[in-house]
Design a protein around this motif. Structure first.
Motif, PDB file in Angstrom:
ATOM      1  N   PHE A  35       0.852  -1.192   0.000  1.00  0.00           N
ATOM      2  CA  PHE A  35       0.000   0.000   0.000  1.00  0.00           C
ATOM      3  C   PHE A  35       0.889   1.243   0.000  1.00  0.00           C
ATOM      4  O   PHE A  35       1.727   1.406   0.895  1.00  0.00           O
ATOM      5  CB  PHE A  35      -0.900   0.020   1.241  1.00  0.00           C
ATOM      6  N   VAL A  36       0.704   2.078  -1.009  1.00  0.00           N
ATOM      7  CA  VAL A  36       1.594   3.239  -1.131  1.00  0.00           C
ATOM      8  C   VAL A  36       0.855   4.570  -1.018  1.00  0.00           C
ATOM      9  O   VAL A  36       1.485   5.621  -0.993  1.00  0.00           O
ATOM     10  CB  VAL A  36       2.382   3.187  -2.463  1.00  0.00           C
ATOM     11  N   SER A  37      -0.482   4.520  -1.017  1.00  0.00           N
ATOM     12  CA  SER A  37      -1.249   5.769  -0.987  1.00  0.00           C
ATOM     13  C   SER A  37      -2.547   5.536  -0.229  1.00  0.00           C
ATOM     14  O   SER A  37      -3.158   4.468  -0.339  1.00  0.00           O
ATOM     15  CB  SER A  37      -1.556   6.188  -2.438  1.00  0.00           C
ATOM     16  N   GLY A  38      -2.976   6.546   0.516  1.00  0.00           N
ATOM     17  CA  GLY A  38      -4.256   6.438   1.223  1.00  0.00           C
ATOM     18  C   GLY A  38      -5.355   7.199   0.513  1.00  0.00           C
ATOM     19  O   GLY A  38      -6.485   7.235   0.984  1.00  0.00           O
ATOM     20  N   GLU A  39      -5.032   7.800  -0.603  1.00  0.00           N
ATOM     21  CA  GLU A  39      -5.974   8.685  -1.295  1.00  0.00           C
ATOM     22  C   GLU A  39      -6.576   8.038  -2.532  1.00  0.00           C
ATOM     23  O   GLU A  39      -5.897   7.262  -3.224  1.00  0.00           O
ATOM     24  CB  GLU A  39      -5.239   9.941  -1.770  1.00  0.00           C
ATOM     25  N   CYS A  40      -7.812   8.376  -2.823  1.00  0.00           N
ATOM     26  CA  CYS A  40      -8.437   7.983  -4.093  1.00  0.00           C
ATOM     27  C   CYS A  40      -9.061   9.250  -4.681  1.00  0.00           C
ATOM     28  O   CYS A  40      -9.470  10.141  -3.939  1.00  0.00           O
ATOM     29  CB  CYS A  40      -9.531   6.954  -3.868  1.00  0.00           C
ATOM     30  N   LEU A  63      -0.186   9.393  -6.496  1.00  0.00           N
ATOM     31  CA  LEU A  63       1.145   9.889  -6.140  1.00  0.00           C
ATOM     32  C   LEU A  63       1.690  10.680  -7.327  1.00  0.00           C
ATOM     33  O   LEU A  63       1.280  10.475  -8.471  1.00  0.00           O
ATOM     34  CB  LEU A  63       2.085   8.716  -5.850  1.00  0.00           C
ATOM     35  N   THR A  64       2.643  11.545  -7.049  1.00  0.00           N
ATOM     36  CA  THR A  64       3.294  12.259  -8.152  1.00  0.00           C
ATOM     37  C   THR A  64       4.125  11.253  -8.950  1.00  0.00           C
ATOM     38  O   THR A  64       4.490  10.184  -8.439  1.00  0.00           O
ATOM     39  CB  THR A  64       4.236  13.348  -7.619  1.00  0.00           C
ATOM     40  N   ASP A  65       4.448  11.609 -10.178  1.00  0.00           N
ATOM     41  CA  ASP A  65       5.265  10.714 -11.010  1.00  0.00           C
ATOM     42  C   ASP A  65       6.585  10.383 -10.301  1.00  0.00           C
ATOM     43  O   ASP A  65       7.034   9.240 -10.298  1.00  0.00           O
ATOM     44  CB  ASP A  65       5.589  11.373 -12.356  1.00  0.00           C
ATOM     45  N   SER A  66       7.198  11.401  -9.711  1.00  0.00           N
ATOM     46  CA  SER A  66       8.527  11.157  -9.126  1.00  0.00           C
ATOM     47  C   SER A  66       8.426  10.256  -7.895  1.00  0.00           C
ATOM     48  O   SER A  66       9.258   9.362  -7.700  1.00  0.00           O
ATOM     49  CB  SER A  66       9.247  12.461  -8.799  1.00  0.00           C
ATOM     50  N   ARG A  67       7.382  10.434  -7.103  1.00  0.00           N
ATOM     51  CA  ARG A  67       7.216   9.568  -5.910  1.00  0.00           C
ATOM     52  C   ARG A  67       6.937   8.123  -6.345  1.00  0.00           C
ATOM     53  O   ARG A  67       7.518   7.170  -5.823  1.00  0.00           O
ATOM     54  CB  ARG A  67       6.068  10.122  -5.050  1.00  0.00           C
TER      55      ARG A  67
END
Ligand code: SF4
Length: 353
Positions: A100-105, A155-159
């Motif tokens: 899991f890398v993000s908590g946002e949708c 996430l941003t492209d760089s992240r």
């Protein structure tokens, strides 16, 4: 700030806007949204043709979400007990894991398996994700990593690239998969820059999540094409939802449109036993009948497998329509897609010498 981020900022999260638009009681919407986070992108909102349709049901808070049901659970897939790194890395199968890398949708789906995480401030501190990646490195059996969330494409492209790069540095990670709903809810996110970055990390698969044919409009189809043109194999996981896609004609239209957009329909999931989703549940037999209504009536490539993710983390099991209706010694009796009967003469079991 990139264009897609600006578009995301314009998403609707105020229940008053929805109450006014659809003439719904604002206090009820607020009560539901206070329990399970609400946000919908303007794009997804624009796909609603009328109150209560298959798009509306997926994204607009419903008072039924607050109804108790003893069969439903906060963590139906047992992700907590199967975590290698709590909240970050889950292993439920022998050779793969979910990171899991993000908590946002972009939009919060009302039927989401991870409703328990809606509205929580989950710590997706890069250091914790790094802890998850370190753990994968220490488990040589993990050859397949599903990057999930939330939605990793928020996430941003760089992240996102820093995560993919770290995963690719691990010799035993053969396959990377990313699960996303952005082609349906925020198609602007699939930029040329994003796909150019993703294609550096092959073999990389993208599993999209589309539930209704109305989600496949020119903008979302173009987003899928950008991914496919980068050589990224696309699969779709669809959740069977009452009042959304539990109808043979709607489901067939969805699956055929997906295939035309170069997305292989992969799984049709029985809705997980998630609290706050009782109004979406269908009997198991419904899913079996729906698959039966498709087989041979459309190309086999368009027909997904009907799966149930067993509660408690026991894993997925597949259900198929029963075409074998009996046997008589070596003669097996089958019923075909038209209901016609046919006998098949089986080979005798080999007798060991
Ligand atoms: S996009 Fe996926 S993770 Fe996010 S709310 Fe929808 S189903 Fe859940």
């Amino acid at each position: 700030m990139e264009r897609w981020q600006k578009i995301l900022q314009s998403a609707v999260s105020d229940p008053a806007v929805i109450a006014k638009k659809f003439q719904l009681p604002e206090d009820t919407l607020r009560r539901v949204a206070g329990t399970f986070r609400f946000r919908v992108t303007k794009h997804f909102l624009s796909l609603i043709k009328e109150k209560g349709d298959g798009i509306f049901r997926q994204c607009i808070p419903d008072p039924a979400e607050l109804e108790d049901d003893p069969d439903l659970m906060k963590d139906p897939l047992g992700e907590g007990p199967h975590a290698l790194v709590p909240g970050i890395l889950v292993k439920r199968y022998p050779d793969r894991c979910m990171l899991f890398v993000s908590g946002e949708c972009a939009s919060y789906c009302r039927f989401c398996t991870r409703k328990r995480r809606f509205g929580q401030k989950i710590d997706f501190d890069p250091a914790r994700v790094e802890e998850g990646i370190d753990c994968i490195r220490k488990h040589p059996e993990l050859r397949d990593v599903l990057v999930s969330g939330g939605d990793p494409f928020l996430l941003t492209d760089s992240r996102l690239e820093s995560i993919l790069r770290r995963l690719r540095e691990i010799p035993h990670v053969e396959i990377i998969r990313i699960g996303t709903r952005t082609p349906s809810v925020l198609p602007e996110r699939i930029t040329v820059k994003l796909v150019r970055m993703l294609k550096k990390y092959h073999p990389l698969y993208v599993n999209v999540h589309v539930n209704h044919p109305a989600e496949l409009v020119p903008k979302s189809i173009a987003a899928l094409e950008r991914l496919a043109d980068a050589g990224i194999p696309l699969r779709c996981q669809t959740v069977l939802l009452k009042g959304v896609n539990d109808d043979p004609a709607i489901l067939k239209e969805l699956l055929q449109k997906l295939l035309k957009a170069r997305v292989k329909p992969y799984y049709l999931f029985q809705c997980d036993l998630v609290y706050g989703t009782r109004h979406f549940r269908t009997p198991l037999q419904r899913g079996i009948d729906l698959i039966d209504s498709l087989q041979c009536w459309t190309t086999g490539m368009a027909v997904p497998r009907f799966m149930v993710d067993l509660p408690g983390g026991f894993g997925k099991v597949g259900f198929s329509p029963e075409h074998r209706i009996g046997s008589d010694g070596r003669i097996i009796h089958f019923r075909n897609y038209r209901g016609e009967l046919c006998d098949y003469r089986d080979v005798p079991e080999e007798v060991p010498e």
